[in-house]
Motif scaffolding. Structure first.
Motif, PDB file in Angstrom:
ATOM      1  N   THR A 217      17.666  48.165 -25.346  1.00  0.00           N
ATOM      2  CA  THR A 217      16.752  47.099 -25.746  1.00  0.00           C
ATOM      3  C   THR A 217      16.067  46.502 -24.521  1.00  0.00           C
ATOM      4  O   THR A 217      16.309  46.913 -23.393  1.00  0.00           O
ATOM      5  CB  THR A 217      17.513  45.991 -26.491  1.00  0.00           C
ATOM      6  OG1 THR A 217      18.397  45.333 -25.565  1.00  0.00           O
ATOM      7  CG2 THR A 217      18.319  46.568 -27.641  1.00  0.00           C
ATOM      8  N   ARG A 218      15.255  45.488 -24.754  1.00  0.00           N
ATOM      9  CA  ARG A 218      14.616  44.775 -23.648  1.00  0.00           C
ATOM     10  C   ARG A 218      15.440  43.567 -23.211  1.00  0.00           C
ATOM     11  O   ARG A 218      15.023  42.836 -22.330  1.00  0.00           O
ATOM     12  CB  ARG A 218      13.213  44.318 -24.053  1.00  0.00           C
ATOM     13  CG  ARG A 218      12.266  45.454 -24.372  1.00  0.00           C
ATOM     14  CD  ARG A 218      10.832  44.969 -24.459  1.00  0.00           C
ATOM     15  NE  ARG A 218      10.671  43.871 -25.379  1.00  0.00           N
ATOM     16  CZ  ARG A 218      10.525  43.998 -26.698  1.00  0.00           C
ATOM     17  NH1 ARG A 218      10.536  45.204 -27.233  1.00  0.00           N
ATOM     18  NH2 ARG A 218      10.379  42.941 -27.470  1.00  0.00           N
ATOM     19  N   ASN A 222      15.738  40.474 -27.655  1.00  0.00           N
ATOM     20  CA  ASN A 222      15.148  41.600 -28.371  1.00  0.00           C
ATOM     21  C   ASN A 222      16.173  42.257 -29.288  1.00  0.00           C
ATOM     22  O   ASN A 222      15.899  42.550 -30.456  1.00  0.00           O
ATOM     23  CB  ASN A 222      14.606  42.600 -27.351  1.00  0.00           C
ATOM     24  CG  ASN A 222      14.047  43.855 -27.980  1.00  0.00           C
ATOM     25  OD1 ASN A 222      14.382  44.963 -27.563  1.00  0.00           O
ATOM     26  ND2 ASN A 222      13.200  43.725 -28.978  1.00  0.00           N
ATOM     27  N   ASP A 225      16.841  40.045 -32.308  1.00  0.00           N
ATOM     28  CA  ASP A 225      15.736  40.075 -33.272  1.00  0.00           C
ATOM     29  C   ASP A 225      15.764  41.358 -34.094  1.00  0.00           C
ATOM     30  O   ASP A 225      15.488  41.334 -35.303  1.00  0.00           O
ATOM     31  CB  ASP A 225      14.410  39.942 -32.538  1.00  0.00           C
ATOM     32  CG  ASP A 225      13.235  39.853 -33.500  1.00  0.00           C
ATOM     33  OD1 ASP A 225      13.258  39.003 -34.401  1.00  0.00           O
ATOM     34  OD2 ASP A 225      12.302  40.672 -33.359  1.00  0.00           O
ATOM     35  N   LEU A 226      16.098  42.486 -33.460  1.00  0.00           N
ATOM     36  CA  LEU A 226      16.179  43.741 -34.212  1.00  0.00           C
ATOM     37  C   LEU A 226      17.291  43.689 -35.256  1.00  0.00           C
ATOM     38  O   LEU A 226      17.128  44.175 -36.381  1.00  0.00           O
ATOM     39  CB  LEU A 226      16.404  44.903 -33.247  1.00  0.00           C
ATOM     40  CG  LEU A 226      15.231  45.239 -32.325  1.00  0.00           C
ATOM     41  CD1 LEU A 226      15.639  46.282 -31.287  1.00  0.00           C
ATOM     42  CD2 LEU A 226      14.031  45.732 -33.134  1.00  0.00           C
ATOM     43  N   THR A 346      22.908  42.632 -21.540  1.00  0.00           N
ATOM     44  CA  THR A 346      21.650  42.614 -20.801  1.00  0.00           C
ATOM     45  C   THR A 346      21.916  42.726 -19.309  1.00  0.00           C
ATOM     46  O   THR A 346      23.020  42.416 -18.836  1.00  0.00           O
ATOM     47  CB  THR A 346      20.870  41.310 -21.082  1.00  0.00           C
ATOM     48  OG1 THR A 346      19.645  41.317 -20.338  1.00  0.00           O
ATOM     49  CG2 THR A 346      21.677  40.091 -20.672  1.00  0.00           C
ATOM     50  N   ARG A 374      13.202  49.285 -35.911  1.00  0.00           N
ATOM     51  CA  ARG A 374      12.480  49.265 -34.642  1.00  0.00           C
ATOM     52  C   ARG A 374      11.256  50.171 -34.689  1.00  0.00           C
ATOM     53  O   ARG A 374      10.183  49.816 -34.176  1.00  0.00           O
ATOM     54  CB  ARG A 374      13.412  49.699 -33.511  1.00  0.00           C
ATOM     55  CG  ARG A 374      12.831  49.446 -32.150  1.00  0.00           C
ATOM     56  CD  ARG A 374      13.787  49.788 -31.034  1.00  0.00           C
ATOM     57  NE  ARG A 374      13.497  48.984 -29.865  1.00  0.00           N
ATOM     58  CZ  ARG A 374      14.007  49.200 -28.662  1.00  0.00           C
ATOM     59  NH1 ARG A 374      14.858  50.199 -28.478  1.00  0.00           N
ATOM     60  NH2 ARG A 374      13.676  48.429 -27.656  1.00  0.00           N
ATOM     61  N   ASP A 379       8.453  48.673 -31.858  1.00  0.00           N
ATOM     62  CA  ASP A 379       9.116  47.999 -30.744  1.00  0.00           C
ATOM     63  C   ASP A 379       9.718  49.061 -29.822  1.00  0.00           C
ATOM     64  O   ASP A 379      10.209  50.093 -30.290  1.00  0.00           O
ATOM     65  CB  ASP A 379      10.222  47.088 -31.289  1.00  0.00           C
ATOM     66  CG  ASP A 379      10.880  46.270 -30.204  1.00  0.00           C
ATOM     67  OD1 ASP A 379      10.385  45.168 -29.926  1.00  0.00           O
ATOM     68  OD2 ASP A 379      11.880  46.742 -29.646  1.00  0.00           O
ATOM     69  N   THR A 381      11.351  49.896 -25.482  1.00  0.00           N
ATOM     70  CA  THR A 381      11.702  49.505 -24.118  1.00  0.00           C
ATOM     71  C   THR A 381      10.980  50.446 -23.166  1.00  0.00           C
ATOM     72  O   THR A 381      10.975  51.665 -23.377  1.00  0.00           O
ATOM     73  CB  THR A 381      13.225  49.606 -23.887  1.00  0.00           C
ATOM     74  OG1 THR A 381      13.898  48.839 -24.883  1.00  0.00           O
ATOM     75  CG2 THR A 381      13.599  49.080 -22.511  1.00  0.00           C
TER      76      THR A 381
END
Length: 540
Positions: A217-218, A222, A225-226, A346, A374, A379, A381
């Motif tokens: 993911t970012r 992110n 939210d997904l 992250t 996604r 969406d 990365t």
């Protein structure tokens, strides 16, 4: 000349000084502690000035007629606290420590001393989890004076990004630049990076998963939210910790969910007070944000039993799991029930926020559903960032960076604890601590600190029960220098003492804010952690 290999290279001047210190062999205090105390006092009162070179451990031991071990241990402790700095092969120096001279505090005005933190309504009527800001809204900032001198920003959520292996960084991005651009991004992320992340999670978090369980993911926001877009439908109830990461509530509300604040205590989310109709629960068991507790194993078991009984999905934000002090990390909640828990992580703190790479770990069927969502949302990365992070992981550069930064942050945390002592809580992990003060003292301390150029955050929120809970200031030590941290913490300690000497005893008898029907709002964290006035907000 004795030096310590962990000392960083500096450009301090090569001045020397004869130390005006002595020790008492007949005292009950150990010689090492005596020497450390005397050196600290000399640096505080200016007898020892920044940049002056101290005698070698051998020379000082001879002068004091003590063993060299006594001097070496005293130097090492002062280095760990940030008082000393050094250069390999050159010697030991007084660090650039600027002692902040106390100034007479202004007497707290009546409304300021008695007022509670102002309310801030959350999105869609939801009470966000913890409000933070430089000065509480609708409260006067002391006498309105501007900060004198540079600002020391001790708001939490930002890491130290100035100390990294430049050669490794350049090497990783050169390798990424050598690869051709992709034309069909994989919603799961690059297979190469997913394999490297699986090995990284196995070694650092004991999470035994394969690449088929991982999506790149970012970042945490992110990934959250997904998950929300996949699992939540308008009207579903989503739980967030209270107080907690405000952005989680924002994400769930944006997907049409009803936000349910879930109370926390010093150990984390209170399982016994969780409602039985939540579709999703967001929690930070490794280091609760912002109170700083870690969820004990028995409570983790009860949380998972609750999730299995109610059918809820637990979203585990592995917040601050990479930086721990004094205590060993607990296994990730995901390890206890991989089918019921989604793990989010992250690199925002362990590397840098603008790298924009994180991960989502889930059971393959749920991950497939998230991947379809996604794809539908277009969406993705960025490929070059994924390639660069893969190189850093494969070569061991990220692991080496993490080990360096654990030592660096441990020094900063020690400096905060040294100055603020018993006021500190939640310091077992991460880059922030709680400074527990009565809620009526928060506006005074925050406002006066801002006048003196020190910015801190604070937390307060509504009460769902009479259960005791922490409240007060949230002080971050990630992005400021060690000298700034010590100065800022000293200012906070002085202001807390000034409040107690003035309006403190009277204020403690007043009704606690948040119990009169107020709503409240967000706070700061890794890269988007505050929802306050426009432009504020950064945790992940």
């Amino acid at each position: 000349m004795a030096t310590f290999p962990c000392f960083r290279e500096t450009t301090l001047p090569r001045t020397s000084i004869d130390l005006p210190v002595s020790v008492d062999r007949d005292a009950s205090v150990p010689l090492t502690v005596q020497l450390g105390n005397r050196l600290r006092a000399a640096m505080r009162d200016g007898t020892l000035k920044s940049g002056e070179r101290l005698p070698s451990t051998r020379a000082l031991a001879r002068q004091l007629a003590v063993s060299r071990t006594v001097v070496t241990e005293a130097y090492q402790q002062l280095y760990a606290e940030g008082w000393l700095d050094g250069r390999h092969g050159s010697g030991t120096y007084v660090a650039d420590v600027v002692v902040h001279a106390p100034s007479p505090p202004a007497a707290p005005a009546g409304p300021l001393a008695s007022a509670g933190p102002a309310a801030f309504a959350g999105p869609a009527g939801a009470a966000g989890a913890a409000w933070s800001g430089v000065v509480p809204p609708d409260l006067p900032a002391g006498n309105g004076a501007a900060p004198a001198g540079p600002v020391i920003d001790l708001r939490p959520g930002r890491p130290w990004v100035h100390d990294y292996d430049r050669a490794a960084w350049r090497r990783a991005w050169r390798a990424a630049a050598d690869l051709p651009p992709g034309d069909d991004p994989d919603p799961y992320g690059l297979p190469r990076l997913r394999e490297a992340l699986a090995e990284h999670l196995r070694k650092t978090r004991a999470v035994a998963v394969g690449p088929e369980n991982i999506m790149v993911t970012r970042g945490t926001g992110n990934g959250l939210d997904l998950v929300a877009a996949t699992l939540l439908r308008p009207g579903d109830r989503a739980g967030v910790e209270d107080p907690g990461y405000r952005v989680a509530g924002n994400v769930f509300a944006a997907r049409g969910a009803e936000i349910v604040p879930c109370p926390v205590d010093r150990d984390g989310v209170v399982v016994e007070e969780l409602p039985g109709d939540l579709r999703v629960l967001y929690t930070t068991p490794a280091h609760q944000y912002p109170l700083g507790g870690r969820l004990p194993i028995p409570r983790r078991e009860r949380l998972l039993a609750w999730a299995r009984r109610t059918g809820a999905i637990v979203v585990e934000d592995d917040y601050d799991a990479e930086f721990r002090y004094d205590v060993a990390p607990l296994p990730a909640l995901h390890c206890l029930d991989p089918g019921r828990v989604v793990l989010l992580g992250t690199l925002s703190k362990s590397l840098a926020p603008d790298v924009g790479v994180g991960w989502l770990v889930a059971a393959p069927d749920l991950l497939a559903a998230v991947a379809r969502t996604r794809h539908d949302l277009a969406d993705r990365t960025g490929g070059p960032a994924q390639q660069a992070v893969a190189v850093l992981l494969e070569r061991g550069d990220l692991d080496r960076h993490l080990r360096r930064m654990r030592l660096e942050y441990a020094r900063r945390r020690a400096a905060v604890v040294d100055v603020l002592g018993p006021l500190v809580s939640g310091d077992t992990a991460g880059l922030h601590v709680m400074i527990e003060v009565p809620p009526v003292a928060v506006p005074f301390v925050v406002a006066r600190a801002a006048e003196r150029g020190v910015l801190v955050d604070w937390t307060e929120g509504p009460r769902r029960s009479d259960r005791p809970r922490g409240h007060g200031l949230v002080l971050g030590y990630g992005s400021a220098s060690l000298t700034e941290i010590r100065r800022g913490a000293t200012v906070i300690a002085e202001l807390v003492a000034a409040w107690r000497d003035g309006e403190g005893r009277k204020g403690e008898t007043r009704e606690e804010p948040g119990r009169t029907g107020e709503t409240r709002g967000g706070r700061t964290g890794e890269d988007g952690r505050r929802q306050a006035p426009a432009g504020k907000g950064a945790r992940r």
